[in-house]
Design an enzyme around this catalytic site. Structure first.
Site, PDB file in Angstrom:
ATOM      1  N   ASP A 161       0.839  -1.207   0.000  1.00  0.00           N
ATOM      2  CA  ASP A 161       0.000   0.000   0.000  1.00  0.00           C
ATOM      3  C   ASP A 161       0.873   1.255   0.000  1.00  0.00           C
ATOM      4  OD1 ASP A 161      -2.661  -1.496   0.656  1.00  0.00           O
ATOM      5  OD2 ASP A 161      -1.199  -2.201   2.119  1.00  0.00           O
ATOM      6  N   HIS A 189      -4.416  -3.516   6.078  1.00  0.00           N
ATOM      7  CA  HIS A 189      -4.185  -3.790   4.655  1.00  0.00           C
ATOM      8  C   HIS A 189      -5.512  -4.185   4.027  1.00  0.00           C
ATOM      9  CE1 HIS A 189      -2.853  -5.211   0.837  1.00  0.00           C
ATOM     10  NE2 HIS A 189      -3.338  -6.406   1.084  1.00  0.00           N
TER      11      HIS A 189
END
Ligand code: NAI
Length: 327
Positions: A161, A189
């Protein structure tokens, strides 16, 4: 030359495994002077074990000078023996008709067993990275199942990410991705993660001031980073693998070898920093030195950021509640 270290990788015959093992063996994770022994775990299923044999044949055929040994395992109790690094990639994917609770339960079983095995046989200094989804909650389960190991040794992967956010910002500004510093991603996540560039700099200048567009942040940047995994599945027909493996290498390399003061994002167990309940496996900005990570503290959290952090925290608390009875 250095003594070899032991690196365990689960799900070794999967997509990410195929993009990951060759880079570990070539020295990209722990340094070009660090020999490694790979301890590879797959499920006992014959097809998976055969696929693992094939991957091992290819690893042998690379003749990596740093690859001091390769082992194939079907039991975490042998796969994790004396391991210094454990990359937990294998997980149960969501099958057709599978409810979220079923998914959490199937993974709770895997990560309870693997946490217990790490607790029993791994090096007391083992560095654990959980990649398999739901990564934060799986890492939390493994940590809770390994009471004799320091909780700080368990981490979840938010680095993909982080890297996705850096790449989107570089494209927006028109700068090199390597020029961006002090970026971070808070939370889970999942699409709720909060990629935060308020403190980021590009060649020393504020990224926020350079972009100067809250609407782009809220309505383009955050959804793009949050839904990037789904966009890759839609385009490729398979989930991201090479970029996930790359992020795993980045995470472990930075943790082991240090970041020279630069910020990176790691999912780590909270000790209450930024008001996150203790033990929550949460994405935080960290710096790494001497094999330890340290949270960047004292950052101001504005109202918009707090709202984003609350949202991703609520999702994580929900996942934690969903597995509580299984621990
Ligand atoms: P894959 O399905 O190609 O490979 C997974 C492998 O794990 C399979 O070979 C399977 O046999 C094995 N496996 C399953 N359960 C296992 C167990 N209990 N012990 C050992 N091996 C086991 O999947 P892929 O694409 O390699 O992805 C792996 C995981 O990583 C998935 O859960 C995926 O959602 C996750 N992921 C996480 C990312 C992150 O940023 N945290 C990014 C991309 C993927």
């Amino acid at each position: 030359s250095k003594t070899p270290v032991r690196v365990a990788v689960t799900g070794a015959a999967g997509q990410i495994g195929y993009a990951l093992l060759f880079r570990i063996a070539s020295g990209e994770m722990l340094g070009k002077d660090q020999p490694v022994i790979l301890q590879l775990l797959e499920i006992p299923d014959e097809k998976a074990q055969n696929a693992l044999k094939g991957v091992i044949m290819e690893l042998e055929d690379c003749a990596f000078p740093l690859l001091a040994g390769i082992e194939a395992h079907s039991d975490p109790m042998t796969a994790f023996k004396d391991t210094d690094y454990a990359l937990l990639v294998g997980a149960r994917p969501r099958g057709p008709g599978m409810e979220r609770a079923d998914l959490l339960a199937a993974n709770a079983q895997i990560f309870t067993a693997q946490g217990k095995a790490l607790n029993a046989v791994a090096s007391r200094n083992v560095k654990v990275l959980v990649v398999g989804n739901p990564a934060n909650t799986n890492a939390y389960i493994a940590m809770k199942s390994a009471p004799d190991l320091p909780a700080k040794n368990f981490t979840a992967m938010l680095r993909l990410d982080h890297n996705r956010a850096a790449s989107q910002i570089a494209a927006k500004i028109g700068c090199a991705v390597g020029d961006i510093q002090k970026l971070c991603v808070w939370g889970n996540h999942s699409p709720t993660m909060y990629a935060d560039y308020r403190f980021a700099t590009v060649n020393g200048k504020s990224v926020k001031d350079t972009i100067n567009d809250h609407d782009w942040n809220a309505n383009t940047f955050l959804p793009t980073v949050g839904k990037r995994g789904a966009a890759i599945i839609a385009a490729r027909g398979l989930s991201s693998a090479a970029s996930a493996a790359n992020a795993a290498i980045d995470h472990m390399r930075d943790w082991a070898l240090g970041t020279n003061g630069q910020w990176v994002t790691m999912g780590i167990p909270s000790k209450g920093e930024y008001g996150i309940p203790a033990e929550t496996m949460f994405g935080y900005p960290v710096t790494c030195e001497g094999g330890e990570y340290k949270i960047v503290e004292g950052l101001p959290i504005d109202a918009f950021s707090q709202e984003c952090i609350n949202k991703t925290l609520a999702e994580l608390e929900g996942e934690k509640d969903g597995v509580k009875h299984l621990l």
